[in-house]
Structures are given as C-alpha cells and as structure tokens.
Design a protein around this motif. Sequence first.
Motif, PDB file in Angstrom:
ATOM      1  N   HIS A   1       0.829  -1.194   0.000  1.00 36.79           N
ATOM      2  CA  HIS A   1       0.000   0.000   0.000  1.00 36.79           C
ATOM      3  C   HIS A   1       0.879   1.265   0.000  1.00 36.79           C
ATOM      4  CE1 HIS A   1      -3.564   2.385   0.653  1.00 36.79           C
ATOM      5  NE2 HIS A   1      -3.002   2.940   1.719  1.00 36.79           N
ATOM      6  N   GLU A   2       1.919   1.245   0.784  1.00 31.57           N
ATOM      7  CA  GLU A   2       2.816   2.400   0.863  1.00 31.57           C
ATOM      8  C   GLU A   2       3.517   2.645  -0.466  1.00 31.57           C
ATOM      9  OE1 GLU A   2       6.737   3.851   3.328  1.00 31.57           O
ATOM     10  OE2 GLU A   2       5.282   2.571   4.357  1.00 31.57           O
ATOM     11  N   GLN A   3       3.900   1.552  -1.145  1.00 29.89           N
ATOM     12  CA  GLN A   3       4.556   1.697  -2.451  1.00 29.89           C
ATOM     13  C   GLN A   3       3.607   2.315  -3.473  1.00 29.89           C
ATOM     14  OE1 GLN A   3       5.897  -2.275  -3.238  1.00 29.89           O
ATOM     15  NE2 GLN A   3       7.964  -1.856  -2.465  1.00 29.89           N
ATOM     16  N   ARG A   4       2.343   1.923  -3.406  1.00 28.60           N
ATOM     17  CA  ARG A   4       1.360   2.494  -4.330  1.00 28.60           C
ATOM     18  C   ARG A   4       1.174   3.980  -4.071  1.00 28.60           C
ATOM     19  NH1 ARG A   4      -3.629  -1.775  -4.971  1.00 28.60           N
ATOM     20  NH2 ARG A   4      -2.414  -3.379  -6.031  1.00 28.60           N
ATOM     21  N   LEU A   5       1.122   4.354  -2.816  1.00 28.64           N
ATOM     22  CA  LEU A   5       0.981   5.767  -2.483  1.00 28.64           C
ATOM     23  C   LEU A   5       2.188   6.563  -2.977  1.00 28.64           C
ATOM     24  CD1 LEU A   5      -0.553   5.697   1.104  1.00 28.64           C
ATOM     25  CD2 LEU A   5      -1.678   6.323  -1.037  1.00 28.64           C
ATOM     26  N   ASP A   6       3.371   5.992  -2.812  1.00 27.03           N
ATOM     27  CA  ASP A   6       4.582   6.655  -3.314  1.00 27.03           C
ATOM     28  C   ASP A   6       4.535   6.803  -4.832  1.00 27.03           C
ATOM     29  OD1 ASP A   6       5.627   6.925  -0.788  1.00 27.03           O
ATOM     30  OD2 ASP A   6       6.940   5.167  -0.933  1.00 27.03           O
ATOM     31  N   LEU A   7       4.073   5.765  -5.501  1.00 29.01           N
ATOM     32  CA  LEU A   7       3.970   5.791  -6.954  1.00 29.01           C
ATOM     33  C   LEU A   7       2.959   6.840  -7.410  1.00 29.01           C
ATOM     34  CD1 LEU A   7       4.766   4.594  -9.690  1.00 29.01           C
ATOM     35  CD2 LEU A   7       2.960   2.904  -9.381  1.00 29.01           C
ATOM     36  N   VAL A   8       1.819   6.903  -6.771  1.00 21.74           N
ATOM     37  CA  VAL A   8       0.801   7.893  -7.112  1.00 21.74           C
ATOM     38  C   VAL A   8       1.339   9.301  -6.871  1.00 21.74           C
ATOM     39  CG1 VAL A   8      -1.452   8.823  -6.444  1.00 21.74           C
ATOM     40  CG2 VAL A   8      -1.176   6.367  -6.769  1.00 21.74           C
ATOM     41  N   GLY A   9       2.056   9.491  -5.775  1.00 18.44           N
ATOM     42  CA  GLY A   9       2.646  10.795  -5.490  1.00 18.44           C
ATOM     43  C   GLY A   9       3.658  11.210  -6.539  1.00 18.44           C
ATOM     44  N   ALA A  10       4.508  10.281  -6.931  1.00 21.13           N
ATOM     45  CA  ALA A  10       5.516  10.586  -7.951  1.00 21.13           C
ATOM     46  C   ALA A  10       4.864  10.868  -9.300  1.00 21.13           C
ATOM     47  CB  ALA A  10       6.504   9.427  -8.070  1.00 21.13           C
ATOM     48  N   LEU A  11       3.859  10.096  -9.643  1.00 18.47           N
ATOM     49  CA  LEU A  11       3.159  10.288 -10.909  1.00 18.47           C
ATOM     50  C   LEU A  11       2.441  11.627 -10.939  1.00 18.47           C
ATOM     51  CD1 LEU A  11       2.312   9.092 -13.632  1.00 18.47           C
ATOM     52  CD2 LEU A  11       0.380   8.027 -12.455  1.00 18.47           C
ATOM     53  N   SER A  12       1.721  11.953  -9.876  1.00 16.39           N
ATOM     54  CA  SER A  12       0.994  13.220  -9.849  1.00 16.39           C
ATOM     55  C   SER A  12       1.961  14.401  -9.861  1.00 16.39           C
ATOM     56  CB  SER A  12       0.056  13.293  -8.647  1.00 16.39           C
ATOM     57  OG  SER A  12       0.769  13.257  -7.444  1.00 16.39           O
ATOM     58  N   SER A  13       3.086  14.257  -9.218  1.00 13.25           N
ATOM     59  CA  SER A  13       4.083  15.322  -9.223  1.00 13.25           C
ATOM     60  C   SER A  13       4.635  15.547 -10.629  1.00 13.25           C
ATOM     61  CB  SER A  13       5.217  14.971  -8.262  1.00 13.25           C
ATOM     62  OG  SER A  13       6.224  15.949  -8.303  1.00 13.25           O
ATOM     63  N   GLY A  14       4.951  14.474 -11.314  1.00 12.57           N
ATOM     64  CA  GLY A  14       5.469  14.583 -12.679  1.00 12.57           C
ATOM     65  C   GLY A  14       4.459  15.200 -13.624  1.00 12.57           C
ATOM     66  N   ILE A  15       3.214  14.777 -13.513  1.00 16.67           N
ATOM     67  CA  ILE A  15       2.155  15.337 -14.357  1.00 16.67           C
ATOM     68  C   ILE A  15       1.984  16.825 -14.069  1.00 16.67           C
ATOM     69  CG2 ILE A  15      -0.334  15.323 -14.771  1.00 16.67           C
ATOM     70  CD1 ILE A  15      -0.202  12.250 -14.364  1.00 16.67           C
ATOM     71  N   ALA A  16       1.959  17.185 -12.795  1.00 19.57           N
ATOM     72  CA  ALA A  16       1.772  18.585 -12.412  1.00 19.57           C
ATOM     73  C   ALA A  16       2.904  19.455 -12.948  1.00 19.57           C
ATOM     74  CB  ALA A  16       1.671  18.710 -10.899  1.00 19.57           C
ATOM     75  N   HIS A  17       4.131  18.987 -12.863  1.00 20.80           N
ATOM     76  CA  HIS A  17       5.266  19.768 -13.363  1.00 20.80           C
ATOM     77  C   HIS A  17       5.186  19.949 -14.876  1.00 20.80           C
ATOM     78  CE1 HIS A  17       7.737  20.579  -9.863  1.00 20.80           C
ATOM     79  NE2 HIS A  17       7.505  19.347  -9.439  1.00 20.80           N
ATOM     80  N   ASP A  18       4.881  18.874 -15.596  1.00 17.11           N
ATOM     81  CA  ASP A  18       4.775  18.967 -17.051  1.00 17.11           C
ATOM     82  C   ASP A  18       3.629  19.888 -17.455  1.00 17.11           C
ATOM     83  OD1 ASP A  18       6.913  17.283 -17.360  1.00 17.11           O
ATOM     84  OD2 ASP A  18       5.712  15.507 -17.845  1.00 17.11           O
ATOM     85  N   LEU A  19       2.494  19.750 -16.792  1.00 16.71           N
ATOM     86  CA  LEU A  19       1.347  20.584 -17.101  1.00 16.71           C
ATOM     87  C   LEU A  19       1.659  22.052 -16.809  1.00 16.71           C
ATOM     88  CD1 LEU A  19      -1.579  20.754 -18.030  1.00 16.71           C
ATOM     89  CD2 LEU A  19      -2.274  20.264 -15.689  1.00 16.71           C
ATOM     90  N   ASN A  20       2.336  22.306 -15.719  1.00 16.12           N
ATOM     91  CA  ASN A  20       2.692  23.675 -15.365  1.00 16.12           C
ATOM     92  C   ASN A  20       3.612  24.298 -16.421  1.00 16.12           C
ATOM     93  OD1 ASN A  20       2.330  25.798 -13.468  1.00 16.12           O
ATOM     94  ND2 ASN A  20       4.448  25.504 -12.827  1.00 16.12           N
ATOM     95  N   ASN A  21       4.520  23.521 -16.979  1.00 15.51           N
ATOM     96  CA  ASN A  21       5.393  24.023 -18.051  1.00 15.51           C
ATOM     97  C   ASN A  21       4.573  24.453 -19.265  1.00 15.51           C
ATOM     98  OD1 ASN A  21       7.703  23.596 -16.551  1.00 15.51           O
ATOM     99  ND2 ASN A  21       8.113  21.605 -17.445  1.00 15.51           N
ATOM    100  N   HIS A  22       3.596  23.640 -19.642  1.00 17.24           N
ATOM    101  CA  HIS A  22       2.739  23.969 -20.781  1.00 17.24           C
ATOM    102  C   HIS A  22       1.866  25.185 -20.482  1.00 17.24           C
ATOM    103  CE1 HIS A  22       3.870  20.568 -23.236  1.00 17.24           C
ATOM    104  NE2 HIS A  22       3.656  19.756 -22.215  1.00 17.24           N
ATOM    105  N   LEU A  23       1.366  25.264 -19.267  1.00 18.16           N
ATOM    106  CA  LEU A  23       0.535  26.406 -18.893  1.00 18.16           C
ATOM    107  C   LEU A  23       1.329  27.710 -18.916  1.00 18.16           C
ATOM    108  CD1 LEU A  23      -1.519  24.815 -15.989  1.00 18.16           C
ATOM    109  CD2 LEU A  23      -2.379  25.496 -18.241  1.00 18.16           C
ATOM    110  N   THR A  24       2.582  27.650 -18.518  1.00 14.77           N
ATOM    111  CA  THR A  24       3.438  28.838 -18.549  1.00 14.77           C
ATOM    112  C   THR A  24       3.617  29.325 -19.987  1.00 14.77           C
ATOM    113  OG1 THR A  24       4.586  28.140 -16.554  1.00 14.77           O
ATOM    114  CG2 THR A  24       5.729  29.731 -17.951  1.00 14.77           C
ATOM    115  N   ALA A  25       3.857  28.398 -20.899  1.00 19.83           N
ATOM    116  CA  ALA A  25       3.999  28.764 -22.310  1.00 19.83           C
ATOM    117  C   ALA A  25       2.684  29.319 -22.850  1.00 19.83           C
ATOM    118  CB  ALA A  25       4.441  27.560 -23.127  1.00 19.83           C
ATOM    119  N   LEU A  26       1.591  28.704 -22.497  1.00 16.11           N
ATOM    120  CA  LEU A  26       0.279  29.157 -22.947  1.00 16.11           C
ATOM    121  C   LEU A  26      -0.019  30.565 -22.448  1.00 16.11           C
ATOM    122  CD1 LEU A  26      -2.395  28.538 -24.361  1.00 16.11           C
ATOM    123  CD2 LEU A  26      -3.159  27.453 -22.252  1.00 16.11           C
ATOM    124  N   LEU A  27       0.253  30.818 -21.193  1.00 16.25           N
ATOM    125  CA  LEU A  27      -0.006  32.134 -20.623  1.00 16.25           C
ATOM    126  C   LEU A  27       0.852  33.204 -21.300  1.00 16.25           C
ATOM    127  CD1 LEU A  27      -1.789  33.453 -18.537  1.00 16.25           C
ATOM    128  CD2 LEU A  27      -0.024  33.063 -16.842  1.00 16.25           C
TER     129      LEU A  27
END
Length: 69
Positions: free
Chosen positions: A1-27
């Motif tokens: 369970h802990e490994q899954r939570l770590d994986l979800v955290g890492a995945l959401s962090s990566g998605i958020a960073h990539d999305l933020n890069n695109h949003l910065t360019a869009l803005l």
Amino acid sequence: HEQRLDLVGALSSGIAHDLNNHLTALLGNLTAAKKIGGTEVAPYVTAAERATLECAHMTKQLLSLSREE
C-alpha cells in the motif's frame, strides 16, 4: 500500500510539473496575443488567461497533495 501511495505521489508530481510548463507557455502566448490583437480579441484572451490561471492553481494543489505524507 505504501509503495502504491509513493507511486501515485511521484506520478501526480510529474504530471503537475509537465502541465505547469505547458501552462506557462500558454499564458505567455496569450499575453502576446492580447497585445497584438487589440480590443477585438481582448475579452477572449482574458477568458483564456483566467482558465489558464485556474489550471495553474489546480496543478499547485496537485503538487501539494503529492508532497503530503
């Protein structure tokens, strides 16, 4: 369970960073479009800027969620 939570955290962090890069360019492009397009496009660009900033706020929330332990 802990490994899954770590994986979800890492995945959401990566998605958020990539999305933020695109949003910065869009803005940045929306800011330029508002200056170039003048008053005819200004209301549309303003609405798009508002939506972009709301998405940026959501990415910050996603990043804060991924940092919680």
